[in-house]
Design a protein around this motif. Structure first.
Motif, PDB file in Angstrom:
ATOM      1  N   THR A  80       0.815  -1.216   0.000  1.00 34.47           N
ATOM      2  CA  THR A  80       0.000   0.000   0.000  1.00 34.47           C
ATOM      3  C   THR A  80       0.848   1.264   0.000  1.00 34.47           C
ATOM      4  OG1 THR A  80      -0.164   0.012   2.429  1.00 34.47           O
ATOM      5  CG2 THR A  80      -1.871  -1.176   1.211  1.00 34.47           C
ATOM      6  N   THR A  81       2.136   1.129   0.317  1.00 37.93           N
ATOM      7  CA  THR A  81       3.024   2.296   0.257  1.00 37.93           C
ATOM      8  C   THR A  81       3.368   2.623  -1.194  1.00 37.93           C
ATOM      9  OG1 THR A  81       3.966   1.724   2.414  1.00 37.93           O
ATOM     10  CG2 THR A  81       5.222   3.246   1.029  1.00 37.93           C
ATOM     11  N   GLN A  82       3.753   1.592  -1.938  1.00 35.07           N
ATOM     12  CA  GLN A  82       4.090   1.794  -3.341  1.00 35.07           C
ATOM     13  C   GLN A  82       2.881   1.630  -4.261  1.00 35.07           C
ATOM     14  OE1 GLN A  82       7.404  -0.744  -4.323  1.00 35.07           O
ATOM     15  NE2 GLN A  82       8.719   0.126  -2.734  1.00 35.07           N
ATOM     16  N   LYS A  83       1.744   1.204  -3.664  1.00 32.68           N
ATOM     17  CA  LYS A  83       0.477   1.079  -4.387  1.00 32.68           C
ATOM     18  C   LYS A  83       0.611   0.143  -5.599  1.00 32.68           C
ATOM     19  CE  LYS A  83      -0.823   5.794  -3.027  1.00 32.68           C
ATOM     20  NZ  LYS A  83      -0.659   5.396  -1.662  1.00 32.68           N
ATOM     21  N   CYS A  84       1.100  -1.068  -5.307  1.00 30.72           N
ATOM     22  CA  CYS A  84       1.278  -2.036  -6.383  1.00 30.72           C
ATOM     23  C   CYS A  84       1.132  -3.449  -5.829  1.00 30.72           C
ATOM     24  CB  CYS A  84       2.647  -1.870  -7.039  1.00 30.72           C
ATOM     25  SG  CYS A  84       4.039  -2.207  -5.932  1.00 30.72           S
ATOM     26  N   LEU A  85       0.900  -4.399  -6.740  1.00 31.89           N
ATOM     27  CA  LEU A  85       0.850  -5.798  -6.350  1.00 31.89           C
ATOM     28  C   LEU A  85       2.240  -6.260  -5.941  1.00 31.89           C
ATOM     29  CD1 LEU A  85      -0.852  -8.413  -6.182  1.00 31.89           C
ATOM     30  CD2 LEU A  85      -0.126  -8.901  -8.535  1.00 31.89           C
ATOM     31  N   TYR A  86       2.335  -6.871  -4.761  1.00 31.01           N
ATOM     32  CA  TYR A  86       3.629  -7.313  -4.242  1.00 31.01           C
ATOM     33  C   TYR A  86       3.869  -8.801  -4.496  1.00 31.01           C
ATOM     34  CZ  TYR A  86       7.326  -8.338  -0.860  1.00 31.01           C
ATOM     35  OH  TYR A  86       8.489  -8.774  -0.257  1.00 31.01           O
ATOM     36  N   LYS A  87       2.898  -9.639  -4.132  1.00 28.55           N
ATOM     37  CA  LYS A  87       3.028 -11.075  -4.331  1.00 28.55           C
ATOM     38  C   LYS A  87       1.654 -11.698  -4.544  1.00 28.55           C
ATOM     39  CE  LYS A  87       7.355 -12.657  -3.900  1.00 28.55           C
ATOM     40  NZ  LYS A  87       8.055 -11.388  -4.091  1.00 28.55           N
ATOM     41  N   ARG A  88       1.674 -12.820  -5.245  1.00 31.77           N
ATOM     42  CA  ARG A  88       0.478 -13.642  -5.385  1.00 31.77           C
ATOM     43  C   ARG A  88       0.751 -14.977  -4.710  1.00 31.77           C
ATOM     44  NH1 ARG A  88      -1.879 -16.104 -11.094  1.00 31.77           N
ATOM     45  NH2 ARG A  88      -3.605 -17.299 -10.189  1.00 31.77           N
ATOM     46  N   LEU A  89      -0.040 -15.321  -3.695  1.00 36.73           N
ATOM     47  CA  LEU A  89       0.104 -16.581  -2.985  1.00 36.73           C
ATOM     48  C   LEU A  89      -0.868 -17.576  -3.602  1.00 36.73           C
ATOM     49  CD1 LEU A  89       0.256 -15.253   0.701  1.00 36.73           C
ATOM     50  CD2 LEU A  89       2.075 -15.354  -1.017  1.00 36.73           C
ATOM     51  N   ARG A  90      -0.340 -18.638  -4.169  1.00 37.62           N
ATOM     52  CA  ARG A  90      -1.189 -19.562  -4.918  1.00 37.62           C
ATOM     53  C   ARG A  90      -0.734 -21.001  -4.722  1.00 37.62           C
ATOM     54  NH1 ARG A  90       0.074 -18.621 -11.243  1.00 37.62           N
ATOM     55  NH2 ARG A  90      -1.427 -20.324 -11.303  1.00 37.62           N
ATOM     56  N   GLU A  91      -1.625 -21.922  -5.104  1.00 32.28           N
ATOM     57  CA  GLU A  91      -1.380 -23.364  -5.173  1.00 32.28           C
ATOM     58  C   GLU A  91      -1.446 -24.082  -3.829  1.00 32.28           C
ATOM     59  OE1 GLU A  91       2.208 -24.008  -7.346  1.00 32.28           O
ATOM     60  OE2 GLU A  91       1.368 -23.270  -9.236  1.00 32.28           O
ATOM     61  N   ALA A  92      -1.548 -23.360  -2.729  1.00 27.04           N
ATOM     62  CA  ALA A  92      -1.745 -24.056  -1.453  1.00 27.04           C
ATOM     63  C   ALA A  92      -3.187 -24.520  -1.323  1.00 27.04           C
ATOM     64  CB  ALA A  92      -1.380 -23.149  -0.284  1.00 27.04           C
ATOM     65  N   HIS A  93      -4.122 -23.712  -1.858  1.00 26.31           N
ATOM     66  CA  HIS A  93      -5.543 -24.033  -1.752  1.00 26.31           C
ATOM     67  C   HIS A  93      -6.095 -24.463  -3.101  1.00 26.31           C
ATOM     68  CE1 HIS A  93      -5.790 -22.645   2.366  1.00 26.31           C
ATOM     69  NE2 HIS A  93      -5.174 -21.536   2.025  1.00 26.31           N
ATOM     70  N   THR A  94      -6.881 -25.529  -3.076  1.00 26.41           N
ATOM     71  CA  THR A  94      -7.503 -26.038  -4.293  1.00 26.41           C
ATOM     72  C   THR A  94      -8.970 -25.638  -4.392  1.00 26.41           C
ATOM     73  OG1 THR A  94      -7.988 -28.131  -3.164  1.00 26.41           O
ATOM     74  CG2 THR A  94      -5.933 -27.988  -4.405  1.00 26.41           C
ATOM     75  N   SER A  95      -9.424 -24.858  -3.427  1.00 29.71           N
ATOM     76  CA  SER A  95     -10.799 -24.360  -3.429  1.00 29.71           C
ATOM     77  C   SER A  95     -10.783 -22.933  -2.891  1.00 29.71           C
ATOM     78  CB  SER A  95     -11.701 -25.271  -2.583  1.00 29.71           C
ATOM     79  OG  SER A  95     -13.056 -24.865  -2.656  1.00 29.71           O
ATOM     80  N   ILE A  96     -11.949 -22.422  -2.554  1.00 29.20           N
ATOM     81  CA  ILE A  96     -12.097 -21.052  -2.061  1.00 29.20           C
ATOM     82  C   ILE A  96     -11.180 -20.795  -0.870  1.00 29.20           C
ATOM     83  CG2 ILE A  96     -13.720 -19.507  -0.884  1.00 29.20           C
ATOM     84  CD1 ILE A  96     -15.947 -20.819  -2.584  1.00 29.20           C
ATOM     85  N   CYS A  97     -10.458 -19.680  -0.911  1.00 26.11           N
ATOM     86  CA  CYS A  97      -9.689 -19.225   0.253  1.00 26.11           C
ATOM     87  C   CYS A  97     -10.599 -18.305   1.058  1.00 26.11           C
ATOM     88  CB  CYS A  97      -8.424 -18.494  -0.174  1.00 26.11           C
ATOM     89  SG  CYS A  97      -7.341 -18.086   1.209  1.00 26.11           S
ATOM     90  N   SER A  98     -10.995 -18.744   2.229  1.00 23.39           N
ATOM     91  CA  SER A  98     -12.029 -18.060   3.003  1.00 23.39           C
ATOM     92  C   SER A  98     -11.484 -17.063   4.008  1.00 23.39           C
ATOM     93  CB  SER A  98     -12.891 -19.092   3.738  1.00 23.39           C
ATOM     94  OG  SER A  98     -12.063 -19.961   4.493  1.00 23.39           O
ATOM     95  N   SER A  99     -10.217 -17.231   4.416  1.00 28.55           N
ATOM     96  CA  SER A  99      -9.705 -16.400   5.506  1.00 28.55           C
ATOM     97  C   SER A  99      -8.221 -16.138   5.322  1.00 28.55           C
ATOM     98  CB  SER A  99      -9.951 -17.099   6.852  1.00 28.55           C
ATOM     99  OG  SER A  99      -9.608 -16.271   7.943  1.00 28.55           O
ATOM    100  N   VAL A 100      -7.788 -14.944   5.730  1.00 26.51           N
ATOM    101  CA  VAL A 100      -6.366 -14.590   5.714  1.00 26.51           C
ATOM    102  C   VAL A 100      -6.072 -13.659   6.876  1.00 26.51           C
ATOM    103  CG1 VAL A 100      -6.738 -12.635   4.128  1.00 26.51           C
ATOM    104  CG2 VAL A 100      -4.461 -13.664   4.326  1.00 26.51           C
ATOM    105  N   GLN A 101      -4.929 -13.871   7.516  1.00 25.40           N
ATOM    106  CA  GLN A 101      -4.465 -13.012   8.595  1.00 25.40           C
ATOM    107  C   GLN A 101      -2.949 -12.909   8.520  1.00 25.40           C
ATOM    108  OE1 GLN A 101      -6.377 -11.356  10.745  1.00 25.40           O
ATOM    109  NE2 GLN A 101      -8.328 -12.313  10.179  1.00 25.40           N
ATOM    110  N   PHE A 102      -2.415 -11.801   8.986  1.00 22.97           N
ATOM    111  CA  PHE A 102      -0.977 -11.692   9.190  1.00 22.97           C
ATOM    112  C   PHE A 102      -0.641 -12.143  10.609  1.00 22.97           C
ATOM    113  CE2 PHE A 102      -1.660  -8.636   5.748  1.00 22.97           C
ATOM    114  CZ  PHE A 102      -0.659  -9.018   4.861  1.00 22.97           C
ATOM    115  N   ILE A 103       0.588 -12.630  10.794  1.00 25.49           N
ATOM    116  CA  ILE A 103       1.049 -13.051  12.117  1.00 25.49           C
ATOM    117  C   ILE A 103       1.875 -11.911  12.699  1.00 25.49           C
ATOM    118  CG2 ILE A 103       2.443 -14.741  13.376  1.00 25.49           C
ATOM    119  CD1 ILE A 103       1.668 -16.806  11.288  1.00 25.49           C
ATOM    120  N   PRO A 104       1.392 -11.232  13.729  1.00 24.63           N
ATOM    121  CA  PRO A 104       1.995  -9.964  14.157  1.00 24.63           C
ATOM    122  C   PRO A 104       3.432 -10.062  14.641  1.00 24.63           C
ATOM    123  CG  PRO A 104       0.308 -10.680  15.714  1.00 24.63           C
ATOM    124  CD  PRO A 104       0.184 -11.552  14.509  1.00 24.63           C
TER     125      PRO A 104
END
Length: 337
Positions: free
Chosen positions: A93-117
């Motif tokens: 959000t600082t540079q206002k651009c896509l940073y990474k795409r996380l893929r292939e771990a889930h084979t269906s809907i990804c319902s939840s995401v959180q950062f680990i503080p």
């Protein structure tokens, strides 16, 4: 609690959502309480809520191809968005651009995401493929995963749980504890499952190098084979790495839709879960997590809310500290003392 600006903005945006068929999935404050991110469909919009009804989006992000189910913002200003494709987009959000795409771990809907503080480059996701995945999002790779749909974990979970609902163990919601809860003893996440169970996982143990877990642990392996570490809420193991809160302990009889650690009282001591059985369960989870006590995790409160629970959150106040959204048209607020 929300500032007067935020209260005005929420009222304005809900009104706007009803008028334009905007579907608001969630919003998140970052940095200061005047900056908010909201997802609607496959878009993310940011607003300055001090503008009130005159507010226009400061930024709009359109990196997700499918409907977004949850967003989260990290302390470093990264924005994560989990969508129906199973992907998670990380936005700088600082540079206002896509940073990474996380893929292939889930084979269906990804319902939840959180950062680990306490691990600033780590995120955790859950999906309707019954998987929980922890990521190094700076490299776009998984650090470990748990497959709750695996036969080994299914058999361990179902033993002694007569009356437990037989739905798949979809991961509907993930909550991560704040750093330093309960004297810094625990760094855990809670998982709301479609089979009516709630799991609490020791993240630091799972993320530790394989050599510190003994010779049988292979670095990078999935957790579906770690049945020896799966707890059932009782103190029948010398070292607890996961606990399992289910019907046999007074838990849910239908899918669990959401979980949250308590922000009131002793922060993080209690875990609140809501489900499709129209109930809220409040758990004293840490009693069964510590190998130094002979106590079990226990259900301390069961609330019948009459309707299926869609979402809940807690507030760091002495009153009006448990907020619940269900399938009725009323937001319910409870006092937990």
């Amino acid at each position: 609690m929300p500032s007067k600006h935020l209260k005005k903005f929420i009222l304005f945006f809900v009104g706007r959502a009803n008028f334009t068929r905007f579907y608001v999935t969630c919003f998140h404050l970052i940095g200061n309480e005047d900056h908010v991110y909201i997802s609607a469909g496959n878009e993310i919009l940011s607003f300055d809520i001090r503008m009130g009804s005159q507010s226009k989006p400061l930024e709009t992000y359109n990196y997700n191809r499918d409907e977004i189910n949850q967003i989260a913002v990290s302390s470093k200003g990264y924005l994560a968005a989990a969508d129906d494709s199973g992907d998670v987009k990380i936005v700088n959000t600082t540079q206002k651009c896509l940073y990474k795409r996380l893929r292939e771990a889930h084979t269906s809907i990804c319902s939840s995401v959180q950062f680990i503080p306490w691990r600033p480059w780590t995120a955790i996701t859950g999906g309707l493929d019954s998987k929980l995945a922890v990521w190094d999002f700076s490299k776009g790779r998984t650090l470990f995963s748990i497959d709750y749909g695996s036969p080994e974990l299914q058999n361990s979970s179902s033993s002694g749980s007569t009356g437990q609902c037989l739905n798949p163990a979809f991961v509907h919601s993930v909550a991560v504890s704040e750093e330093g809860i309960l004297g810094g003893l625990y760094k855990v996440c809670a998982v709301a499952r479609g089979d009516g169970a709630v799991d609490v996982v020791d993240l630091e143990y799972e993320l530790a190098p394989a050599k510190s877990k003994g010779p049988s642990r292979a670095r990078g392996s999935t957790m579906s084979s770690k049945t020896t570490d799966l707890g059932d809420g009782s103190n029948n193991q010398c070292q607890r790495r996961r606990i399992h809160l289910d019907y046999s302990m007074g838990g849910h009889t239908a899918a669990v839709s959401c979980v949250a650690f308590s922000a009131f009282g002793e922060k993080g001591k209690l875990l609140v879960s809501g489900g499709n059985d129209a109930s809220l369960k409040v758990w004293d989870w840490s009693k069964g997590f510590s190998p130094e006590t002979s106590s079990n995790s226990e259900l301390v409160l069961d609330i019948d809310v009459k309707k299926k629970v869609n979402w809940l959150c807690t507030a760091p106040t002495d009153s009006d500290n448990l907020i619940v959204c269900d399938t009725s048209k009323v937001v319910k607020v409870y006092n937990f003392l």
